[in-house]
Scaffold this active site. Structure first.
Site, PDB file in Angstrom:
ATOM      1  N   ASP A 101       0.832  -1.200   0.000  1.00 19.84           N
ATOM      2  CA  ASP A 101       0.000   0.000   0.000  1.00 19.84           C
ATOM      3  C   ASP A 101       0.875   1.262   0.000  1.00 19.84           C
ATOM      4  OD1 ASP A 101      -2.775   1.005   0.394  1.00 19.84           O
ATOM      5  OD2 ASP A 101      -1.965   1.832   2.243  1.00 19.84           O
TER       6      ASP A 101
ATOM      7  N   GLU B 242       1.573  -0.392  -5.065  1.00 18.79           N
ATOM      8  CA  GLU B 242       0.610   0.665  -5.372  1.00 18.79           C
ATOM      9  C   GLU B 242       1.408   1.966  -5.397  1.00 18.79           C
ATOM     10  OE1 GLU B 242      -3.186   3.176  -3.768  1.00 18.79           O
ATOM     11  OE2 GLU B 242      -1.620   2.511  -2.421  1.00 18.79           O
TER      12      GLU B 242
HETATM   13  C1  NOJ Z   1      -4.528   3.037  -0.630  1.00 16.52           C
HETATM   14  C2  NOJ Z   1      -5.673   2.088  -0.493  1.00 16.52           C
HETATM   15  O1  NOJ Z   1      -5.966   1.534  -1.745  1.00 16.52           O
HETATM   16  C3  NOJ Z   1      -6.816   2.881   0.086  1.00 16.52           C
HETATM   17  O2  NOJ Z   1      -8.006   2.132   0.076  1.00 16.52           O
HETATM   18  C4  NOJ Z   1      -6.458   3.334   1.469  1.00 16.52           C
HETATM   19  O3  NOJ Z   1      -7.465   4.180   1.978  1.00 16.52           O
HETATM   20  C5  NOJ Z   1      -5.140   4.111   1.470  1.00 16.52           C
HETATM   21  N1  NOJ Z   1      -4.121   3.492   0.673  1.00 16.52           N
HETATM   22  C6  NOJ Z   1      -4.603   4.245   2.884  1.00 16.52           C
HETATM   23  O4  NOJ Z   1      -4.117   3.002   3.326  1.00 16.52           O
END
Ligand code: NOJ
Length: 553
Positions: free
Chosen positions: A201, A243
């Site tokens: 993440d 991500e």
């Molecule tokens: C990215 C995630 O995809 C999202 O759903 C989340 O709110 C944020 N990161 C914080 O972890």
């Protein structure tokens, strides 16, 4: 440092345990429920499952606020249930990836609690503090419009802590070697329990310099190599899927020039251009985005997706392009989010037009990378805009026309099942679609099989074939003397096209592997065809015997 490149040609299915299948009847999805649905996923043909966060959490950001990294949230089951699940997946040849959320913890994590209550605690420096409110406290919010600040005062210690996301998600001080060691320990733990890697993440924020004095945070890319090395030493086939919504010129820093950092990244750049192409029938920015992200180490791979669990982020399009996508797919304010995106599911965005929906997915499966589908997309699920923020597209899976869509026996599901309108569970559900050979579900299954039969997409290099029509995207992939040619018509009208497949010979044959319309080249080696509105063709050059002779990794 490479043992297995399984991820170069995987088909990933992303789901949230909480909303997939409830086995114990408490209204909340659980690992036992998911376990019962493994044969469904195997039947669909997916080769990897990505689980959204399921660790212990107060659940203020759908699990992206973890309060114990080493446990399953009791609402979903136990560690024992988790291992049963990974074992069941392995038996069916399905790998498991899990979310790794280590940019921040929950404010209810014992580390943060200890850090707040005692300035001398060993955990104090695990977070990022400022004695006074920093001047830039109202800058850099990831959720503008909902999140007010990036620095919040902790009443106990009287100081401000940094949080890139919501205030209940204090950022970890990832530069602290103890924090880094803990991150490795977390990875090691789950690897030992049977996962094949992590969707990491918020990677740019994990590796960014953090603190009051940081104006333009530099990324500490070395950290990525450390993560990678650790994983590969522990289990050679485990990967990280990052991500990281960054500009193309930064991609190689994330992959590593020598392929020594992240194995995979989501291709946000292509994603946004693809939505623009769907909205405008102009594929030129999509082709450019593909070119701009073409370069990657041989062992690196893109994750290609359409919609995910977040809003469709259009932040990297030009203002004009973004406006066009808003107008086409999310014209009402309630459909938009965070001043940059659309929060709907794909089927309602495309007005439920099956031809267009299939075009979109066919493109997704054909783009350079590994496709990542989201649960419910295989049956064309809708959204519930009455739910706040991103929850509208996170409603429970619709299995049948039984009460609560067969998701739970409870009459109080964790989120409401979509029960009204054209996407209600009484007609959009797995059970109905299983029986209908022409359903989205059965189409998806065929599509996945076809995608697997075209490994050139994952392994090979692409080039564009000129059709002299900006609404048509024609790509050729080549790998080990095999080639596939894939053509998509983004127009709502039929188009007549001519292209040179670059395969030379007069009269050569392109075999249609999706349908029954092979194409024979004319005496100049050119192909002529009429594509239906939103039509597509998947061709193999060189004959079907390739499938029989094939022997790849
Ligand atoms: C990215 C995630 O995809 C999202 O759903 C989340 O709110 C944020 N990161 C914080 O972890």
């Amino acid at each position: 440092m490479i043992n297995d490149l399984w991820y170069k040609n995987a088909v990933v299915y992303c789901l949230s345990v909480e909303t997939f299948m409830d086995a114990n009847g408490d209204g909340i999805g659980d690992f036992q429920g998911l376990q019962r649905r493994l044969d469904y996923l195997a039947g669909l043909g997916v080769t990897a499952i990505w689980l959204m966060p399921f660790q212990a959490s107060p659940g203020h950001d759908d699990g992206y606020d973890v309060s114990d990294y080493y446990n399953v949230d009791p609402r979903y089951g136990t560690l024992g249930d988790f291992v049963e699940f990974t074992h069941g997946a392995k038996q069916r040849g399905i790998r498991v990836l899990i979310d790794l959320v280590v940019n921040h913890t929950s404010d209810e994590h014992p580390w943060f609690k200890a850090a707040c209550s005692d300035k001398n605690s060993r955990y104090r420096d695990w977070y990022v503090w400022s004695k006074t409110k920093p001047a830039n406290a109202d800058e850099g919010m990831v959720f503008p419009g909902v999140q007010k600040t990036t620095w919040t005062r902790d009443e106990k210690s009287g100081e401000y802590y940094f949080h890139r996301f919501y205030k209940f998600q204090p950022d970890l001080n990832t530069a602290n070697p103890h924090v880094q060691a803990e991150i490795l320990k977390i990875m090691g733990f789950w690897i030992q329990l049977g996962v094949s890697g992590f969707r990491m993440d918020a990677v740019p924020f994990v590796i960014a310099e953090k603190g009051t004095n940081v104006k333009a945070p530099r990324e500490q890319f070395d950290m990525l190599r450390t993560f990678r090395e650790f994983l590969q030493w522990r289990k050679g086939d485990s990967i990280i899927l990052a991500e990281a919504n960054v500009v193309p010129k930064e991609n190689l820093q994330y992959f590593g020039d020598d392929g020594d950092r992240m194995q995979m990244m989501f291709n946000f750049h292509v994603n946004q251009a693809l939505f623009y192409a769907l909205a405008s029938a102009d594929t030129r920015p999509l082709a450019k985005a593909m070119y701009d992200t073409q370069e990657r180490p041989q062992t690196g791979q893109w994750g290609i997706f359409l919609r995910n669990h977040d809003e469709l982020d259009l932040g990297r399009l030009t203002d004009k392009q973004r406006q066009q996508v808003f107008t086409a797919f999310g014209p009402d304010k309630e459909m938009q989010l965070y001043q940059r995106g659309i929060r709907r599911r794909l089927a309602p965005m495309l007005g439920g037009d099956m031809r267009r929906l299939r075009l979109a997915y066919s493109v997704m499966y054909s783009l350079p990378g590994t496709p990542v589908l989201r649960y419910g997309d295989e049956i064309g699920m809708g959204d519930d805009l009455s739910l706040p923020e991103r929850n509208c597209a996170r409603t429970p899976m619709q299995w049948s026309d039984e009460p609560q869509g067969g998701f739970t026996k409870s009459d109080r599901p964790v989120l409401p099942v979509i029960s009204k309108g054209p996407y209600g569970f009484d007609h959009v559900n797995v059970a109905f679609q299983r029986r209908d050979p022409e359903s989205m579900l059965n189409w998806t299954e065929r599509m996945i099989r076809m995608r697997k039969e075209a490994p050139e997409i994952g392994w090979g290099e692409f080039s564009f074939l000129d059709c002299n029509n900006r609404g048509v995207l024609a790509i050729r992939y080549e790998w080990r003397n095999n080639a596939v040619v894939i053509v998509h018509n983004f127009h709502a009208k039929p188009v007549e096209i001519t292209f040179d497949a670059g395969l030379g010979d007069a009269g050569h044959l392109l075999i249609d592997i999706a349908d029954d319309s092979d194409s024979r080249a004319d005496e100049k080696g050119k192909h002529h065809m009429v594509l239906e509105p939103y039509g597509y063709r998947w061709y193999r050059a060189g004959g079907l015997d390739y499938l029989l002779k094939r022997s790849d990794t």
